[in-house]
Scaffold this active site. Structure first.
Site, mmCIF file in Angstrom:
data_model
loop_
_atom_site.group_PDB
_atom_site.id
_atom_site.type_symbol
_atom_site.label_atom_id
_atom_site.label_comp_id
_atom_site.label_asym_id
_atom_site.label_seq_id
_atom_site.Cartn_x
_atom_site.Cartn_y
_atom_site.Cartn_z
ATOM 1 N N GLU A 153 -0.428 -8.978 -3.109
ATOM 2 C CA GLU A 153 -1.813 -9.415 -3.370
ATOM 3 C C GLU A 153 -2.187 -10.647 -2.571
ATOM 4 O O GLU A 153 -3.346 -10.845 -2.196
ATOM 5 C CB GLU A 153 -2.013 -9.699 -4.868
ATOM 6 C CG GLU A 153 -2.116 -8.459 -5.744
ATOM 7 C CD GLU A 153 -0.767 -7.936 -6.224
ATOM 8 O OE1 GLU A 153 0.275 -8.305 -5.620
ATOM 9 O OE2 GLU A 153 -0.736 -7.160 -7.179
ATOM 10 N N GLU A 176 3.389 -3.601 -10.958
ATOM 11 C CA GLU A 176 3.058 -4.123 -12.296
ATOM 12 C C GLU A 176 3.145 -3.009 -13.348
ATOM 13 O O GLU A 176 3.608 -3.232 -14.460
ATOM 14 C CB GLU A 176 1.669 -4.773 -12.266
ATOM 15 C CG GLU A 176 1.699 -6.059 -11.436
ATOM 16 C CD GLU A 176 0.330 -6.664 -11.225
ATOM 17 O OE1 GLU A 176 -0.530 -5.980 -10.619
ATOM 18 O OE2 GLU A 176 0.102 -7.801 -11.649
HETATM 19 N N1 3HC Z 1 -6.452 0.768 -2.340
HETATM 20 C C1 3HC Z 1 -7.267 1.593 -1.691
HETATM 21 N N2 3HC Z 1 -6.941 2.215 -0.535
HETATM 22 C C2 3HC Z 1 -5.727 1.970 -0.044
HETATM 23 C C3 3HC Z 1 -4.809 1.117 -0.678
HETATM 24 C C4 3HC Z 1 -5.205 0.497 -1.894
HETATM 25 N N3 3HC Z 1 -4.400 -0.302 -2.581
HETATM 26 N N4 3HC Z 1 -3.674 1.060 0.053
HETATM 27 C C5 3HC Z 1 -3.881 1.877 1.115
HETATM 28 N N5 3HC Z 1 -5.115 2.417 1.055
HETATM 29 C C6 3HC Z 1 -5.691 3.380 1.990
HETATM 30 C C7 3HC Z 1 -5.902 2.785 3.381
HETATM 31 O O1 3HC Z 1 -7.143 2.124 3.449
HETATM 32 C C8 3HC Z 1 -5.824 4.013 4.251
HETATM 33 O O2 3HC Z 1 -7.057 4.665 4.160
HETATM 34 P P1 3HC Z 1 -7.637 5.481 5.424
HETATM 35 O O3 3HC Z 1 -6.618 6.527 5.723
HETATM 36 O O4 3HC Z 1 -8.941 5.984 4.925
HETATM 37 O O5 3HC Z 1 -7.763 4.464 6.518
HETATM 38 C C9 3HC Z 1 -4.807 4.911 3.531
HETATM 39 O O6 3HC Z 1 -4.741 4.413 2.192
HETATM 40 C C10 3HC Z 1 -3.419 4.861 4.129
HETATM 41 O O7 3HC Z 1 -3.020 3.490 4.259
HETATM 42 P P2 3HC Z 1 -2.207 2.976 5.531
HETATM 43 O O8 3HC Z 1 -2.863 3.454 6.775
HETATM 44 O O9 3HC Z 1 -2.026 1.521 5.334
HETATM 45 O O10 3HC Z 1 -0.829 3.778 5.338
HETATM 46 P P3 3HC Z 1 0.649 3.318 5.620
HETATM 47 O O11 3HC Z 1 1.504 4.470 5.298
HETATM 48 O O12 3HC Z 1 0.745 2.666 6.945
HETATM 49 O O13 3HC Z 1 0.942 2.162 4.542
HETATM 50 C C11 3HC Z 1 0.991 1.126 2.415
HETATM 51 C C12 3HC Z 1 0.994 2.451 3.193
HETATM 52 C C13 3HC Z 1 2.274 0.360 2.679
HETATM 53 C C14 3HC Z 1 0.904 1.465 0.940
HETATM 54 C C15 3HC Z 1 -0.221 0.266 2.843
HETATM 55 O O14 3HC Z 1 -1.384 1.059 2.772
HETATM 56 C C16 3HC Z 1 -0.471 -0.973 2.035
HETATM 57 O O15 3HC Z 1 0.195 -1.969 2.226
HETATM 58 N N6 3HC Z 1 -1.455 -0.921 1.129
HETATM 59 C C17 3HC Z 1 -1.908 -2.048 0.377
HETATM 60 C C18 3HC Z 1 -0.966 -2.433 -0.708
HETATM 61 C C19 3HC Z 1 -1.542 -3.562 -1.512
HETATM 62 O O16 3HC Z 1 -2.044 -4.536 -0.999
HETATM 63 N N7 3HC Z 1 -1.440 -3.447 -2.827
HETATM 64 C C20 3HC Z 1 -1.934 -4.436 -3.701
HETATM 65 C C21 3HC Z 1 -3.345 -4.125 -4.036
HETATM 66 S S1 3HC Z 1 -4.110 -5.382 -4.991
HETATM 67 C C22 3HC Z 1 -3.546 -5.128 -6.563
HETATM 68 O O17 3HC Z 1 -2.733 -4.271 -6.771
HETATM 69 C C23 3HC Z 1 -4.137 -5.996 -7.604
HETATM 70 C C24 3HC Z 1 -3.397 -5.901 -8.882
HETATM 71 O O18 3HC Z 1 -2.445 -6.926 -8.970
HETATM 72 C C25 3HC Z 1 -4.320 -6.027 -10.043
#
Ligand code: 3HC
Ligand code: NAI
Length: 653
Positions: free
Chosen positions: A124, A104
């Site tokens: 999301e 975004e």
């Molecule tokens: N917020 C907070 N912490 C996050 C995060 C996020 N969005 N995404 C990842 N983390 C943290 C994980 O909890 C993890 O923490 P830890 O090491 O303490 O366990 C660390 O970052 C590493 O994450 P992964 O183990 O998942 O690492 P990978 O390399 O396997 O994957 C990734 C990376 C593809 C970025 C994966 O973490 C992921 O898919 N994250 C979520 C992405 C997501 O859902 N984004 C949308 C969020 S909602 C949003 O944006 C709302 C908006 O529209 C207003």
């Protein structure tokens, strides 16, 4: 450390976000970005801005750990509007993953240059939400509306090539991303700013009929998940309304979903999946080397495991009983890889390369150099022990020996070799190259570095690894046994198998327990029941219906009938009067007066059985946490993710 820094090089400001591990858009980043807009706007020496992120990825989304807490200003939607309204052109330079709020922010930028390996998406929906910072509004104003709806409803990220083709990326970097983005910024510097996305018309909106088809297909896959349905609504609204009104509408839906229990459940699962693999015993323990793996057995599981290993870049040697069985096992592997080519998951060249790393034999001595062996032969302790005796004889002493047993005692298997510390349980799920879950079973004598190797393998295979203690069925199959027993009780008491299955589907399972058993085959469970028969408490209620079905040679889909009938190779089971007759006979023999069951009661009973077995598993230390149980049931047994797993669902009441 400052979360956002600005450097100026030849009239281009480089704004770098540095918030490890994934550059989530927490408060400090939002403040830093707002300040960067103000500073670069005010600086006459700046002609254009490149927004880039440090570390392994572009911003991967809003900071999920801030959800549910009071919002600290500025909110992300405002930050995106500030960037979009900047006086200087902003160019997002995207590597790794631009997800959710990250994408975004990139959509607020006036241009996007992407690394060829970058992934862009709005996941999301997996958190029970829709994009909340303009994603549903700006996406359909830059990519075709159907594409935007698909991205929002499925949460599936797209690659750089796709992003360029659909208009989301303005350029794909050919060399160094930062350098290419700076060159791009220099080219557009001084030119008129493009019209802000929020002020544009949607890209080629669909006519109502075509939209109905697109939306219908996406919603049909929702399985009761509100965020999918509301995501499709939000895109439809965004096309109908003007930009600012659509932003307000999106915000309202985002807030509505944030308060939905489904979102709380999905956020629970997000963190649970990341915490379950953390095991204190192996913190700082180096795993053993893993390059070459042996797999014993080329049946359903053995072949699937070989494919998973090959796809992770490991060399594989399959051992079977004889030439014919070996040829059949090798064909299974080759066919699975062909299916992956057909589905566009790998190229033909890749398939050829993977098959080049795969050999087969029926002589165990071929395993003298392997680093790890995974046994996937028949579920029979004597057969397994014979295999482990051979492995003891031929493998190097430091090789890890793993069993894929579903139920058998891994301590007993370990005790059958000279060095039990190298024996571990690696319980895969079928199909092994697809299913995300891996139960890592820890027998008593297990060495820590062997356990660390199990987790290292799980990571290489991109699985969610959950540690489990030794017991009959570990975490998942033990809970499965418990709730299947409850379903058998209900069937004998008056619920039809198809009613139980329908109730489970309505709750969100992809299929019911009886259809699932028919798909997996009834014979393994029957063998387990026969094995347990001598030690079964004679006072315990025992339902014989499944045994009687098996006695007729009805082992499920593979034999054309089981709980249901599958005429002419159909995969959709039909209720069968033969089964109904068995149920009625067994109920009469047990002196049961049959009655009807509502769908609510069926689900209550199933959940109750799962939770009480789950509590026993926790008390015995078989699972490390309630989260581990939830993760296993969601990823291995189809428990609906948006219900958070049985332990979470029970707490919600
Ligand atoms: N917020 C907070 N912490 C996050 C995060 C996020 N969005 N995404 C990842 N983390 C943290 C994980 O909890 C993890 O923490 P830890 O090491 O303490 O366990 C660390 O970052 C590493 O994450 P992964 O183990 O998942 O690492 P990978 O390399 O396997 O994957 C990734 C990376 C593809 C970025 C994966 O973490 C992921 O898919 N994250 C979520 C992405 C997501 O859902 N984004 C949308 C969020 S909602 C949003 O944006 C709302 C908006 O529209 C207003
Ligand atoms: P399967 O019957 O499809 O395959 C077993 C294979 O092992 C056969 O190809 C057989 O020829 C081979 N085999 C038997 N004895 C052998 C020996 N001594 N040496 C070499 N090969 C030998 O069985 P499936 O379903 O693949 O199950 C294998 C194991 O995986 C079992 O322990 C089972 O409980 C477990 N498992 C099965 C799951 C499933 O969904 N099918 C899921 C998870 C685990």
């Amino acid at each position: 450390m400052t979360a956002v820094t600005i450097e100026i090089e030849n009239e281009i400001a480089i704004v770098t976000v540095d918030n490890p591990p994934v550059n989530a858009l927490g408060h400090a980043v939002r403040v830093g970005l707002a300040e960067a807009v103000a500073k670069t706007d005010a600086n006459d020496a700046v002609q254009a801005v490149v927004l880039i992120a440090a570390g392994r990825t572009f911003m991967a989304g809003a900071d999920i750990s801030e959800f549910g807490k009071p919002l600290a200003e500025p909110g992300l939607p405002d930050v995106v509007l500030m960037i979009e309204g900047a006086r200087k052109p902003w160019v997002a330079a995207i590597h790794g993953t631009a997800l959710g709020g990250g994408l975004e922010v990139a959509l607020g930028c006036h241009y996007r240059v992407v690394d060829p390996k970058a992934k862009l998406g709005v996941p999301e929906v997996h958190l029970g939400l829709i994009p909340g910072a303009g994603g549903t509004v700006r996406l359909p104003r830059v990519v075709p509306v159907a594409k935007a709806a698909e991205m929002v409803a499925t949460g599936k990220p797209i690659g750089a090539k796709d992003a360029a083709a659909c208009g989301l990326a303005n350029a794909v970097a050919k060399g160094d991303l930062r350098a290419d983005a700076v060159t791009f910024a220099q080219e557009i510097a001084g030119k008129d700013l493009p019209v802000a996305l929020v002020d544009r018309d949607p890209v080629a909106p669909l006519d109502p009929e075509a939209w109905g088809t697109v939306a219908g297909k996406l919603v049909a896959k929702a399985r009761g998940q509100n965020s999918v349905i509301r995501g499709v609504d939000a895109v439809a609204d965004a096309v109908r309304l003007d930009g600012p009104a659509a932003l307000e509408n999106e915000r309202a839906i985002f807030i509505e979903l944030m308060e939905d229990p489904q979102s709380a459940a999905l956020r629970h699962v997000f963190f649970a999946e990341r915490s379950v693999s953390k095991v204190a015993a192996i913190k700082g323990v180096a795993p053993r080397d893993l390059r070459h793996v042996g797999v014993i057995g080329g049946g359903t599981m053995g072949a699937g495991i070989c494919v998973a290993l090959l796809l992770a870049g490991l060399s594989v040697t399959m051992i079977e009983r004889d030439n014919d069985a070996l040829a059949a096992g090798q064909k299974r592997v080759a066919d699975t890889l062909s299916a992956s080519v057909k589905r566009g998951l790998i190229s033909e060249d890749k398939r050829t390369a993977l098959l080049g790393m795969f050999v087969g034999d029926f002589v165990y001595d071929a395993l003298d150099t392997v680093d790890l062996v995974i046994e996937a032969v028949f579920e029979d302790m004597d057969v397994k022990k014979q295999v482990f005796a051979e492995l003891d004889r031929v493998t190097k002493p430091e090789a890890v020996l793993a069993t894929n047993t579903s139920y058998l005692d891994v301590n007993e298997i370990a005790a059958s070799v000279k060095d039990p510390s190298r024996v571990i349980g690696l319980h895969f799920f079928s199909p092994a190259h697809v299913m995300k879950l891996l139960e890592i079973v820890r027998p008593d004598e297990l060495a820590d570095d062997v356990l660390a190797t199990g987790f290292a393998l799980g990571k290489m295979l991109r699985k969610i690894s959950v540690p489990a203690g030794v017991c009959d069925g570990f975490i998942g199959n033990r809970i499965l046994t418990a709730y299947r027993r409850e379903c058998d009780y209900m069937v004998e008491d008056g619920a039809a198998p198809e009613e139980v299955d329908a109730a489970m589907k309505a709750y969100g399972f992809p299929m019911g327990i009886f259809a699932m058993q028919d798909m997996a085959g009834l014979d393994i469970g029957w063998a387990a029941r026969k094995r347990r028969a001598p030690t079964r408490d004679p006072n315990e209620r025992y339902v014989r219906i499944a045994d009687r079905i098996c006695e007729l040679g009805r082992f499920g889909q593979k034999t054309g009938s089981g709980w249901f009938n599958y005429p002419d190779g159909s995969r959709r089971g039909e209720p069968d009067p033969i089964v109904e007759a068995i149920i009625i006979e067994e109920a009469a023999a047990s002196g049961v007066t049959r009655r009807s069951f509502s769908a609510e009661e069926i689900i209550e009973r199933i959940l109750g059985a799962m939770v009480s077995e789950g509590e026993a598993i926790l008390a015995e230390g078989i699972a490390q946490s309630a989260e581990a149980i939830d993760v296993v049931m969601i990823n291995g047994y189809g428990f609906p993710r948006h219900k958070g797993g049985p332990m979470f669902a029970a707490k919600q009441g």
